[in-house]
Every structure is written in structure tokens, then in C-alpha cells.
Scaffold this motif. Structure first.
Motif, mmCIF file in Angstrom:
data_model
loop_
_atom_site.group_PDB
_atom_site.id
_atom_site.type_symbol
_atom_site.label_atom_id
_atom_site.label_comp_id
_atom_site.label_asym_id
_atom_site.label_seq_id
_atom_site.Cartn_x
_atom_site.Cartn_y
_atom_site.Cartn_z
ATOM 1 N N ARG A 110 75.407 22.797 96.479
ATOM 2 C CA ARG A 110 74.986 24.105 96.188
ATOM 3 C C ARG A 110 75.957 24.959 97.255
ATOM 4 O O ARG A 110 76.282 26.039 96.612
ATOM 5 N N GLY A 113 78.959 25.558 95.247
ATOM 6 C CA GLY A 113 78.993 26.040 93.970
ATOM 7 C C GLY A 113 78.834 25.253 92.788
ATOM 8 O O GLY A 113 78.743 25.486 91.656
ATOM 9 N N ARG A 114 78.275 24.008 93.191
ATOM 10 C CA ARG A 114 78.400 22.728 92.205
ATOM 11 C C ARG A 114 76.712 22.926 91.783
ATOM 12 O O ARG A 114 75.863 21.848 92.215
ATOM 13 N N LEU A 115 76.070 23.863 91.092
ATOM 14 C CA LEU A 115 74.888 24.208 91.024
ATOM 15 C C LEU A 115 74.090 22.966 90.080
ATOM 16 O O LEU A 115 73.244 22.379 90.362
ATOM 17 N N ASP A 116 74.858 22.834 89.016
ATOM 18 C CA ASP A 116 74.352 21.860 87.973
ATOM 19 C C ASP A 116 74.096 20.409 88.534
ATOM 20 O O ASP A 116 73.264 19.850 88.365
ATOM 21 N N ALA A 118 73.961 19.587 91.569
ATOM 22 C CA ALA A 118 72.745 19.808 92.736
ATOM 23 C C ALA A 118 71.391 19.634 91.956
ATOM 24 O O ALA A 118 70.456 18.759 92.485
ATOM 25 N N ALA A 119 71.277 20.255 91.009
ATOM 26 C CA ALA A 119 69.999 20.346 90.144
ATOM 27 C C ALA A 119 69.640 18.925 89.384
ATOM 28 O O ALA A 119 68.624 18.392 89.377
ATOM 29 N N THR A 129 62.677 21.788 94.692
ATOM 30 C CA THR A 129 63.472 23.224 95.084
ATOM 31 C C THR A 129 62.855 24.423 94.971
ATOM 32 O O THR A 129 63.581 25.470 94.909
ATOM 33 N N THR A 134 68.961 29.643 94.056
ATOM 34 C CA THR A 134 69.604 29.203 93.019
ATOM 35 C C THR A 134 71.545 29.425 93.132
ATOM 36 O O THR A 134 72.214 28.909 92.315
ATOM 37 N N GLU A 135 71.676 30.516 93.782
ATOM 38 C CA GLU A 135 73.045 30.847 93.811
ATOM 39 C C GLU A 135 73.787 30.162 94.883
ATOM 40 O O GLU A 135 73.172 29.534 95.742
ATOM 41 N N LYS A 136 75.051 30.317 94.767
ATOM 42 C CA LYS A 136 75.697 29.785 95.957
ATOM 43 C C LYS A 136 75.535 30.588 97.425
ATOM 44 O O LYS A 136 75.853 31.579 97.514
#
Length: 355
Positions: A110, A113-116, A118-119, A129, A134-136
Motif C-alpha cells: 500500500r 501504491g500497489r493497492l490491488d 495488497a488486497a 482490513t 485504501t489510498e496510498k
């Protein structure tokens, strides 16, 4: 007339606006049995950062125990050089497995910025979570933990880690030599005492994980450090039987390694998410000063002719110093409000170990 007198009792009660009631007086909504079971599963199977963190640290003393067992068989027959070959083979075998099967940290993903990704890791391992942005997050770097209200905590945690690693690595380096060079400890293979120390560290990882969840990591770390100091101080009485020596070394393993596990947990729970990795890296990096200094100081004490007891005194004092520093940390450290300006400390005091 009777009906007229009791008309208020027969009147239909007025509906209250529940939004005007305090939170603690609002009735809880009724949930179905399936909803209650799902909530129970979330409570039982949800993330427990402290327990999971300490379970990983069990690998350190387990590796030390295996190394001592292998060395007990290899060194008398072939000398110490084959032990380096054993360590090399272990790295060659385990490193590809770690690269293949160990997941990346969702928090680190996260922060980049690699949110997908991380999810995906959260979903794969069932990590809750809720409450995680959810944002960086904004990354402050090392300056964020060396200014404002975080400076005192960073210094105290770092000093406590230096003292703890001094005791742990000093024992791990010199314990076989100490036990083998003093006739009062001539009670078998000196590597057996190193095995006892690492077995105590394994037990300590489990016990301190429970204690940290029950009493808080910082308070439990103080108790573990005092336990290590007491066990090492007991060795200065030079027991004539092997059982109390093993018991004292197990206590020392529980205390030294358990204290470090709990310091890591306390650091992770004290700092905000955007500086959590930086704070852990900084504290552990500074703490390595104790790991480097311990073998040198232990050998210098032996070369000076001060005897085996001087090492036990040094390591016991280091554990006691760690306990004192952690007490000071619990007393003077404050935690800023979430989302508040990190350059201004909050007015009320919040325990470091609070979750």
C-alpha cells in the motif's frame, strides 16, 4: 372512571428517537444466528498482529537449537569448518523457498501504491482490513520518527533494543565457551547449555505472545527482561547440579528473546502506519550495536582475566537496563491522535501498549 385513571397505561408508547440517545444507551440491533456465527469467526480468526509476529520469531531459536544439535555431532569428529558448509547448504535450500512462498507485506504494498496486490494478499490470508486506508498513505521517512512526540519513543525503544540484543547475542556467542572454561560448570557437553538457552527462547516466544495479548507488549516486555536478569544473576551462585543451571538458562532464553519480540510488537503498535516500517527498521538497526558489541566485550572480559562470572554480570545488567528503559518508556511516552499533526503531542497520556 377506572379506565380514565389508567388511560396512560393503556396508551400506546411513543417512539423514541434513538439518534438522540447516548451510544451506550442505544439498544443493540438484533442479529440472526448466522450473523452471530460470522462475527464470532471474525473475532477468533481475525488478525492478531502480536501473536503472528511472535510466531515468526520462533524460527530464530529453533535455528539455534538445530545448529547446536548439529554442532554437537559434527565438531568433535570434523572440527568447526564443516559447520559453515551446513549453514551454506541451509541458505541455498531455503532462500528459493522463501522467495517462492513468502508473501509481500500488504502494508508495504500500500505504501508503494500497489493497492490491488495488497488486497489480493489480504484476501488470500484472511486479513481483516477494516479501518485500513485504501489510498496510498503519505510516507514521512526517517524524519517522521525523529521529531516531535515520536523522538522520545524512538530513542527509548532503540536503547532498550541495544541492551536486549547485547544480552541475547552475548549469550549466544560465548555461552559454550563460558561453560567449558570453568570447572564449576563442567557438567557435560557445553553445547547442551546453548540448546537449553534456545529451547527457553522458543518457549519464551509462545509465552510472551500470550502475555503480550493479555497484558500488553510493553508491560510484558518489562517482566520478561527482569526474568532474564534474574536467571543470569542466579548463575553467579555457580550451582553444583545441572538441573538448576538448565532452568536458569531457560529463563534467560525466555527473557532475552521474549523481550525483543515484545519490543517489536510495542514499536509496531505505537507508531502510525506510514512510519511503522521505518520505526521498526530504525530501532532494530540501532539495536544491532548491542549485537556487535556483545561478543567483543565478552571476549575482552575473559582476556582481562575477570573470569566467567564477569560475562554473566554484564549480560544480567544489560537485561536489567532494558527493563528500566522500558519502564521509562511506559511512563513518559505519549501517542499522538490518529490523523493529527505529528509535530504536536497530544495533551492526555495514552499507554504505548494500548491497541
Amino acid at each position: 372512571m377506572v379506565l380514565a385513571l389508567h388511560r396512560p397505561l393503556l396508551r400506546r408508547p411513543e417512539r423514541r428517537d434513538l439518534r438522540r440517545l447516548p451510544l451506550h444507551r442505544r439498544p443493540r440491533p438484533r442479529r440472526s444466528r448466522a450473523q452471530r456465527q460470522c462475527a464470532h469467526r471474525r473475532v477468533r480468526l481475525g488478525p492478531r498482529p502480536l501473536r503472528r509476529r511472535d510466531d515468526h520469531d520462533v524460527g530464530v531459536p529453533i535455528g539455534g537449537t538445530i545448529a547446536a544439535l548439529v554442532g554437537r555431532e559434527v565438531i568433535p569428529a570434523s572440527g568447526w569448518r564443516p559447520m559453515y558448509a551446513v549453514a551454506f547448504v541451509a541458505v541455498v535450500v531455503l532462500l528459493p523457498l522463501c522467495w517462492r512462498y513468502l508473501p509481500e507485506s500488504p502494508t508495504w504494498l500500500r505504501s508503494r501504491g500497489r493497492l490491488d496486490e495488497a488486497a489480493a494478499v489480504d484476501a488470500l490470508h484472511g486479513i481483516d482490513t477494516s479501518g485500513v486506508p485504501t489510498e496510498k498513505p503519505e510516507h514521512e521517512g526517517i524524519k517522521g520518527i525523529l521529531r516531535g512526540p515520536w523522538l522520545v519513543a524512538t530513542v527509548l525503544f532503540s536503547l532498550a533494543t541495544v541492551a536486549t540484543l547485547f544480552a541475547w547475542y552475548g549469550l549466544g556467542t560465548w555461552l559454550p565457551k563460558l561453560m567449558g572454561s570453568d570447572a564449576r560448570f563442567d557438567l557435560g557437553n557445553p553445547l547442551n547449555f546453548l540448546i537449553a538457552l534456545n529451547v527457553g527462547a522458543v518457549i519464551g516466544s509462545v509465552v510472551t505472545a500470550w502475555a503480550g495479548m493479555r497484558f500488553g507488549p510493553l508491560r510484558s516486555a518489562i517482566g520478561a527482561a527482569l526474568l532474564a536478569a534474574a536467571g543470569l544473576a542466579f548463575l553467579l551462585t555457580y550451582p553444583s547440579e545441572v538441573t538448576p543451571i538448565y532452568a536458569a538458562l531457560i529463563l534467560a532464553g525466555v527473557g532475552t528473546h521474549g523481550t525483543q519480540c515484545l519490543i517489536i510488537a510495542a514499536v509496531a503498535s505505537h507508531y502510525p502506519q506510514q512510519t511503522r516500517g521505518t520505526s521498526l527498521g530504525f530501532v532494530l538497526g540501532i539495536g544491532r550495536i548491542g549485537a556487535v558489541a556483545a561478543p567483543y566485550i565478552g571476549g575482552s572480559l575473559l582476556d582481562a582475566g575477570l573470569g566467567v562470572g564477569s560475562n554473566f554480570v554484564a549480560f544480567s545488567l544489560a537485561a536489567a537496563l532494558a527493563a528500566v528503559l522500558l519502564v521509562v518508556t511506559a511512563v513518559v511516552t505519549t501517542r499522538p491522535r490518529a490523523g493529527a499533526n505529528t509535530t504536536e503531542p497530544r495533551t492526555e497520556r495514552v499507554p504505548v501498549a494500548a491497541h
